[in-house]
Design a protein around this motif. Structure first.
Motif, mmCIF file in Angstrom:
data_model
loop_
_atom_site.group_PDB
_atom_site.id
_atom_site.type_symbol
_atom_site.label_atom_id
_atom_site.label_comp_id
_atom_site.label_asym_id
_atom_site.label_seq_id
_atom_site.Cartn_x
_atom_site.Cartn_y
_atom_site.Cartn_z
ATOM 1 N N UNK A 70 12.117 2.901 -0.385
ATOM 2 C CA UNK A 70 11.466 1.534 -0.177
ATOM 3 C C UNK A 70 9.889 1.454 -0.610
ATOM 4 N N UNK A 71 9.745 2.343 -1.730
ATOM 5 C CA UNK A 71 8.216 2.161 -2.094
ATOM 6 C C UNK A 71 7.869 1.307 -3.468
ATOM 7 N N UNK A 72 9.112 1.299 -4.053
ATOM 8 C CA UNK A 72 9.057 0.608 -5.502
ATOM 9 C C UNK A 72 8.228 1.475 -6.493
ATOM 10 N N UNK A 73 7.674 2.673 -6.107
ATOM 11 C CA UNK A 73 6.867 3.364 -7.185
ATOM 12 C C UNK A 73 7.571 4.301 -8.076
ATOM 13 N N UNK A 74 8.390 3.469 -8.951
ATOM 14 C CA UNK A 74 9.176 4.267 -9.957
ATOM 15 C C UNK A 74 8.863 3.303 -11.324
ATOM 16 N N UNK A 75 8.960 3.907 -12.438
ATOM 17 C CA UNK A 75 9.072 3.186 -13.521
ATOM 18 C C UNK A 75 9.876 2.201 -13.705
ATOM 19 N N UNK A 95 19.214 -5.279 -4.551
ATOM 20 C CA UNK A 95 17.919 -5.349 -4.068
ATOM 21 C C UNK A 95 16.648 -4.487 -4.673
ATOM 22 N N UNK A 96 15.672 -4.680 -5.376
ATOM 23 C CA UNK A 96 14.777 -3.763 -5.758
ATOM 24 C C UNK A 96 13.325 -3.929 -5.328
ATOM 25 N N UNK A 97 12.294 -3.060 -4.943
ATOM 26 C CA UNK A 97 11.247 -3.137 -4.641
ATOM 27 C C UNK A 97 10.172 -3.435 -6.007
ATOM 28 N N UNK A 98 9.327 -4.204 -5.894
ATOM 29 C CA UNK A 98 8.343 -4.453 -6.894
ATOM 30 C C UNK A 98 7.606 -3.285 -6.895
ATOM 31 N N UNK A 99 6.688 -3.136 -7.925
ATOM 32 C CA UNK A 99 5.581 -2.016 -8.267
ATOM 33 C C UNK A 99 4.452 -2.654 -7.576
ATOM 34 N N UNK A 100 4.094 -2.231 -6.323
ATOM 35 C CA UNK A 100 2.726 -3.126 -5.594
ATOM 36 C C UNK A 100 1.686 -2.475 -6.159
ATOM 37 N N UNK A 101 1.565 -1.229 -6.710
ATOM 38 C CA UNK A 101 0.329 -0.968 -7.189
ATOM 39 C C UNK A 101 0.032 -1.773 -8.459
ATOM 40 N N UNK A 102 0.994 -2.089 -9.211
ATOM 41 C CA UNK A 102 0.618 -3.111 -10.333
ATOM 42 C C UNK A 102 0.159 -4.644 -9.683
ATOM 43 N N UNK A 103 0.805 -5.016 -8.518
ATOM 44 C CA UNK A 103 0.328 -6.186 -8.046
ATOM 45 C C UNK A 103 -1.188 -6.056 -7.623
ATOM 46 N N UNK A 104 -1.494 -5.161 -7.091
ATOM 47 C CA UNK A 104 -2.660 -4.750 -6.591
ATOM 48 C C UNK A 104 -3.703 -4.691 -7.773
ATOM 49 N N UNK A 105 -3.286 -4.146 -8.786
ATOM 50 C CA UNK A 105 -4.155 -4.101 -9.959
ATOM 51 C C UNK A 105 -4.239 -5.443 -10.769
ATOM 52 N N UNK A 106 -3.509 -6.489 -10.095
ATOM 53 C CA UNK A 106 -3.371 -7.770 -10.810
ATOM 54 C C UNK A 106 -2.758 -7.813 -12.223
ATOM 55 N N UNK A 107 -1.698 -6.769 -12.405
ATOM 56 C CA UNK A 107 -1.231 -6.595 -13.632
ATOM 57 C C UNK A 107 0.027 -7.389 -13.624
#
Length: 226
Positions: A70-75, A95-107
């Motif tokens: 559920x984390x989306x933290x894969x490449x 259904x896939x989970x977006x990379x939330x780290x990159x959302x928070x980075x504004x990337x």
């Protein structure tokens, strides 16, 4: 409520069991309920894909594999590989989970590339792609930015939540997502939707698909309504 109306609502439900400890018996029960109530899809972890595809063979019920869940933290490459593997094993929705780290980075360039590659992968197989935002970790502006990217890339659905975060679907978030994408993309609400009242409220807010583990209870409750 007529049988036709009940079936219409049932066909909006992604019948869900994404628990890490779900057994083969749990999957068999999930699929049996999906067949009994004519739900649109079973939502399961990717490793359960082949098993559920076998249980649902010969039906019109889709097998929905959750990718990077559920984390989306894969490449991106890992998500595409997992998607191809799920499809090979019988998945008919993703259904896939977006990379939330990159959302928070504004990337957002990364997020657009990820979404484009995932949507392309699914659509090459003529299968729908749903993008899970996990709104409980996002600001309203981040939700809006993701929805704007989706409006351009055009996955089939954008989805509120995994159901495993700190919060689930809200009416306000569904409305914001739908207002942003307009008719270009559909909205799926998921996370914490456990009653017929919640179910109908999400639909009224603009959701066209509902992810829930309480589909049986919801349809049984709707049966009792005039």
């Amino acid at each position: 409520m007529t049988p036709q109306q009940l079936d219409h609502f049932a066909r909006m439900i992604d019948h869900t069991n994404l628990h890490a400890d779900a057994s083969a018996a749990d999957m068999k029960k999930l699929c049996a309920e999906a067949k009994q109530y004519h739900f649109k899809m079973v939502a399961i972890n990717e490793s359960q894909t082949q098993r559920c595809a076998e249980y649902l063979a010969g039906t019109d019920i889709d097998v929905g594999a959750a990718i990077s869940f559920p984390l989306g933290q894969t490449t991106i490459a890992a998500k595409v590989f997992e998607t191809e593997d799920a499809i090979k094993n019988g998945a008919t929705e993703i259904d896939y989970v977006v990379n939330l780290t990159e959302v928070k980075n504004g990337n957002y360039a990364y997020i657009k590339s990820e979404m484009t590659q995932m949507v392309t992968c699914c659509h090459q197989h003529q299968l729908p792609c749903k993008v899970i935002f996990e709104n409980c970790y996002l600001t309203k502006d981040e939700i809006r930015q993701l929805a704007l990217i989706a409006k351009e890339v055009q996955p089939d659905f954008i989805k509120t939540s995994t159901g495993f975060g700190t919060g689930g679907a809200t009416i306000a978030d569904v409305q914001l997502m739908k207002q942003t994408v307009g008719a270009a993309v559909k909205v799926k609400a998921a996370g914490g939707i456990r009653s017929a009242t919640d179910f109908l409220a999400m639909i009224d807010a603009g959701a066209e698909r509902i992810g829930t583990s309480a589909g049986v209870q919801i349809i049984e409750s709707l049966k009792k309504q005039a």
